[in-house]
Design an enzyme around this catalytic site. Structure first.
Site, mmCIF file in Angstrom:
data_model
loop_
_atom_site.group_PDB
_atom_site.id
_atom_site.type_symbol
_atom_site.label_atom_id
_atom_site.label_comp_id
_atom_site.label_asym_id
_atom_site.label_seq_id
_atom_site.Cartn_x
_atom_site.Cartn_y
_atom_site.Cartn_z
ATOM 1 N N CYS A 109 21.250 -34.114 58.349
ATOM 2 C CA CYS A 109 21.325 -35.401 59.042
ATOM 3 C C CYS A 109 21.158 -35.219 60.550
ATOM 4 O O CYS A 109 20.445 -35.989 61.207
ATOM 5 C CB CYS A 109 22.654 -36.075 58.726
ATOM 6 S SG CYS A 109 22.806 -37.706 59.457
ATOM 7 N N CYS A 208 27.956 -37.043 55.192
ATOM 8 C CA CYS A 208 27.463 -37.660 56.428
ATOM 9 C C CYS A 208 26.840 -39.033 56.173
ATOM 10 O O CYS A 208 25.899 -39.158 55.404
ATOM 11 C CB CYS A 208 26.431 -36.725 57.066
ATOM 12 S SG CYS A 208 25.825 -37.260 58.669
#
EC number: 2.8.1.13
Length: 374
Positions: A109, A208
């Site tokens: 991410c 995430c």
């Protein structure tokens, strides 16, 4: 003329205080809220305890970020990276689990979303000079080496350089980390003093941008169960059954459902093709130990030759998982971006698919994927 910074306002306390500190430092500050996950569109049903909430967590985070922005007197932009997150982060995440490996979505991410899509939007569309995040890390420019160095945070318990190991010189040159010298209690204190709504908000955990999930059930949204045997790696005795070897990670103890045993058992190895999980008893953890790992796809965040005399073979320290104490390691180059990493210390449960991250004192050199453990 003031330099313009776009802060990734997530609706949490860390990014809120990062924005406040940058305003105090004289920057022109604006916020940008990212929406990277859509539970409905992404079939996030099983394991999602928040699916029936009136306000989804991502929307509540946006409302909190908006209130912080209003309190600080800054503009808040909003952008949707749901499709990009799925393509660049989540598809790889699921593909690796299907192979029986344990990927780290936070690192992906950061690499593909926060410091690529977000950064490019901030620089190109919002005309920023820099972006800033509420990460516990730091960036400094070394005049001697002419390199941007990513350094550990003062709060060693919160340091997030492990998750930032894939950043490049270009990304570091455009990034500010205002929280590097602060510890968590200080950050909450600043937020409370400034009357920010996020001062007492609990830290985000879980995957995430997805959040907390009952992990096995969550994976069942995307991976079919493949039941098989749980086998004692030492005796070859079948001890129980599992619903899918890909749901378990090396070193895992909880969730094996091995009742009536005299001692706990750990996942020692997996055979995805044969649908077998091999386990070892806590009294014999030798099956979890290793001395070498092959690390591939290494990203060096700086020009290694400016810091290491012989980049073919050198010593530094490494972490094989987040918050693990540094381990002394020797690196021997196999080919570009691939090294054999050797360690004398007893290291337990080094796991394929996870990241090995390398350090030289307080500098994060970079990291790569643990491919083979020996």
């Amino acid at each position: 003329m003031k330099k313009k910074v776009i802060v990734g306002l997530s609706g949490g306390v860390d990014s809120s205080v990062a924005a406040y500190l940058l305003i105090q430092q004289g920057y022109e500050v604006e916020g940008l809220f990212m929406r990277n996950w859509d539970s409905s569109a992404n079939n996030d049903i099983l394991g999602n305890q928040e699916i029936d909430n009136d306000v989804c967590p991502q929307e509540q985070d946006y409302l909190d970020a908006l209130e912080v922005a209003n309190k600080l007197g800054i503009k808040l932009h909003r952008i949707d990276f749901v499709q990009e997150y799925w393509e660049y982060v989540f598809e790889y995440f699921i593909k690796e689990y299907k192979k029986g490996r344990t990927p780290n979505p936070d690192i992906l991410c950061n690499k593909y979303i926060k410091f690529d899509k977000f950064l490019n939007h901030a620089i190109n569309e919002l005309k920023a000079d820099y972006i800033a995040m509420g990460h516990y890390a730091g960036v400094r420019f070394n005049e001697k080496t002419k390199q941007y160095e990513m350094i550990r945070a003062v709060d060693t318990n919160k340091d997030q350089t492990y998750f930032l190991c894939q950043l490049t010189q270009n990304q570091l040159s455009k990034t500010l980390f205002p929280l590097q010298s602060l510890e968590k209690p200080e950050i909450r204190k600043i937020a409370a003093e400034q009357g920010l709504i996020t001062a007492d908000k609990k830290d985000s955990t879980g995957i995430c941008f997805i959040g907390e999930r009952e992990f096995t059930k969550f994976l069942q949204n995307y991976i079919s169960n493949q039941p098989g045997d749980i086998v004692d790696i030492k005796t070859n005795e079948v001890l129980g059954k599992h619903i899918g070897a890909m749901y378990y990670t090396i070193g895992q103890r909880k969730g094996l459902n091995l009742g009536g045993m005299k001692e706990p058992y750990y996942v020692a190895a997996k055979d995805i093709d044969k649908k077998i999980i091999y386990v070892c008893p806590a009294s014999d953890e030798s099956y979890l130990l290793s001395n070498n790992a092959i690390v591939t796809e290494i990203n060096w965040s700086l020009d290694l030759k400016q810091y290491i005399d012989n980049v073919e073979e050198f010593e530094c320290t490494a972490k094989f998982r987040y918050r693990q104490p540094d381990v002394k390691v020797r690196l021997n180059k196999i080919k570009d971006n691939e090294y054999k990493v050797s360690y004398d210390a007893i290291v337990k449960a080094v796991t394929p698919g996870q990241e090995a991250v390398f350090y030289l004192n307080d500098i994060c050199l970079g990291g790569g994927i643990i491919d083979i453990v020996e």
